[in-house]
Design an enzyme around this catalytic site. Sequence first.
Site, short mmCIF file in Angstrom:
data_model
loop_
_atom_site.label_atom_id
_atom_site.label_comp_id
_atom_site.label_asym_id
_atom_site.label_seq_id
_atom_site.Cartn_x
_atom_site.Cartn_y
_atom_site.Cartn_z
N ARG A 188 -4.91 -23.88 0.82
CA ARG A 188 -4.19 -24.12 2.08
C ARG A 188 -4.87 -25.12 3.00
O ARG A 188 -4.24 -25.57 3.96
CB ARG A 188 -3.93 -22.78 2.80
CG ARG A 188 -2.85 -21.98 2.11
CD ARG A 188 -2.53 -20.67 2.82
NE ARG A 188 -1.44 -19.98 2.14
CZ ARG A 188 -1.18 -18.68 2.27
NH1 ARG A 188 -1.92 -17.93 3.07
NH2 ARG A 188 -0.17 -18.13 1.63
N ARG A 232 0.83 -1.21 0.00
CA ARG A 232 0.00 0.00 0.00
C ARG A 232 0.86 1.26 0.00
O ARG A 232 0.49 2.27 -0.61
CB ARG A 232 -0.94 -0.02 1.22
CG ARG A 232 -2.07 -1.05 1.04
CD ARG A 232 -2.64 -1.48 2.36
NE ARG A 232 -3.84 -2.32 2.26
CZ ARG A 232 -3.82 -3.64 2.01
NH1 ARG A 232 -2.68 -4.27 1.83
NH2 ARG A 232 -4.95 -4.32 1.95
N ASP A 272 -3.98 -15.51 7.34
CA ASP A 272 -2.67 -15.98 6.86
C ASP A 272 -1.91 -16.80 7.91
O ASP A 272 -0.87 -17.38 7.62
CB ASP A 272 -1.81 -14.79 6.41
CG ASP A 272 -2.40 -14.11 5.18
OD1 ASP A 272 -3.18 -14.75 4.45
OD2 ASP A 272 -2.08 -12.93 4.95
N GLN A 294 -8.54 -7.24 0.13
CA GLN A 294 -8.14 -6.96 -1.25
C GLN A 294 -9.34 -6.45 -2.04
O GLN A 294 -9.21 -5.51 -2.83
CB GLN A 294 -7.54 -8.21 -1.88
CG GLN A 294 -6.22 -8.59 -1.20
CD GLN A 294 -5.61 -9.86 -1.74
OE1 GLN A 294 -6.14 -10.50 -2.63
NE2 GLN A 294 -4.46 -10.23 -1.19
N SER A 338 -12.83 -9.58 2.55
CA SER A 338 -11.51 -9.57 1.92
C SER A 338 -11.01 -8.14 1.81
O SER A 338 -11.65 -7.28 1.20
CB SER A 338 -11.61 -10.19 0.52
OG SER A 338 -10.54 -9.74 -0.28
C1 S3P Z 1 -4.12 -9.06 2.11
C2 S3P Z 1 -5.37 -9.53 2.41
C3 S3P Z 1 -5.67 -10.95 2.64
C4 S3P Z 1 -4.42 -11.76 2.94
C5 S3P Z 1 -3.30 -11.43 2.01
C6 S3P Z 1 -2.96 -9.95 2.07
C7 S3P Z 1 -3.94 -7.63 1.86
O1 S3P Z 1 -6.28 -11.48 1.49
O2 S3P Z 1 -4.70 -13.14 2.89
O3 S3P Z 1 -2.13 -12.17 2.33
O4 S3P Z 1 -2.79 -7.15 1.84
O5 S3P Z 1 -4.94 -6.94 1.67
P1 S3P Z 1 -7.85 -11.29 1.21
O6 S3P Z 1 -8.14 -9.87 1.22
O7 S3P Z 1 -8.12 -11.91 -0.14
O8 S3P Z 1 -8.52 -12.06 2.31
#
Ligand code: S3P
Length: 425
Positions: A343, A25, A312, A167, A165
């Site tokens: 996983r 970020r 994670d 992301q 999520s």
């Molecule tokens: C992350 C969000 C998580 C995590 C990934 C990093 C991020 O994924 O598992 O290692 O930096 O926003 P998701 O948002 O798909 O759950």
Amino acid sequence: MLTIHKAHRLEGRITVPGDKSISHRAVMLSSISKGTSSIKGFLRGEDCLSTIACFRGLGISIEDKGDEIIVHGKGLYGLKEPEDVLDAGNSGTTIRLLSGILAGQEFITIVTGDKSLRSRPMARIAVPLRQMGASIEGRDYGNLAPIVIRGGNLKAIDYDSPVSSAQVKSAILLAGLYSEGSTIVREEITSRDHTEKMLKALGADINTEDGVVSIKKSELVAQDIEVPGDISSAAFFMAAAAAMPGSHLVLEKVGLNPTRTGIIDVLKEMGAEITIDNLFISGGEEIGDIIVKGTKLRGINITRDIIPRLIDEIPVIAVIAAVAEGKTIITGAEELKVKESNRITTMVTEMKKLGIQVKELPDGMEIEGLNQITGGTTESYGDHRIAMAMAICGLFANGPVKINNSDCIAVSFPDFQEKLKAVIK
Ligand code: S3P
């Protein structure tokens, strides 16, 4: 190939590499801010280096000065159409957050990744970004990379995310920076909020109320950023030390954002002795030293509500559950199936190879306690966290544990082996 032998205890003070989520970020938001930023503590793991390469491809000058990364931000509309396909490597965060920014750009960009990333779902970001007005195409109707994005002319949406999520949430919020109106994201269970915190620190018009995030079109102003240690990397050491009586480990300056500290809560519930020292806040992020004393742990139930706060860390939790007393049941974790590997399947398969009694569930796993872990040869499936979880198995095993294809550890923790060696007694 990495080989790990049984340890009697873990002892010492270590720092862990910079937080992966915050490092990504920092580069992305600095690139679209006005002015120059210095990023200290940046994680030089392969994933974050992929993010740097993508932004260089979009015309941003990024210098690596050793102890800091300098980003010459060009503001929201300073990116240029890349001359070639951008490669996000193994990194879901890179491709999904970048897509949010690209949704705001009128030019065309093609983003791809490695074999693992090309098999991971992109519909989760393509669906909301299309609703905002971006054009997103790719294999499987835009669900699989390579994806082709042409953005511009975005309008705000009010999005009830079907998955918790960060992301997905972040991709929408970043597109919200370029959208007319107020973009809103709702989640059933709050995912990590580093994007919101950093956007706020850089001057965006963003607010969170009762877990609902809203953002309006806003300019970002460059700021220097200090990246804390990654709690997801610290977790391998924390969990191993917690489950090994006689251990005493101090992990310095680790990020303790409450959306990431599920691992501490779970370890404490298992009976771990963990305390926090030297707590401070930087860039809106809590940071502190984690002190762990080893003891005998007990199995617990880990359910859906806490999963986003430790998603994670489940591979390493599964490992120490195998040596704890009593059964551990993990449910509500089906998101694990769409990580760098599946996983659930990869952990269950590899733990069984070392004699651990573990059963695969549709949304998690069930691990029997007090296993006598045997030596053996395991696979990483090219997944950094599977490789490190298997290394932690080795610390508790009666014979050497070998991990094939362990190079992938460099995705998030390049000096994992040296750091581990330094604390094994
Ligand atoms: C992350 C969000 C998580 C995590 C990934 C990093 C991020 O994924 O598992 O290692 O930096 O926003 P998701 O948002 O798909 O759950």
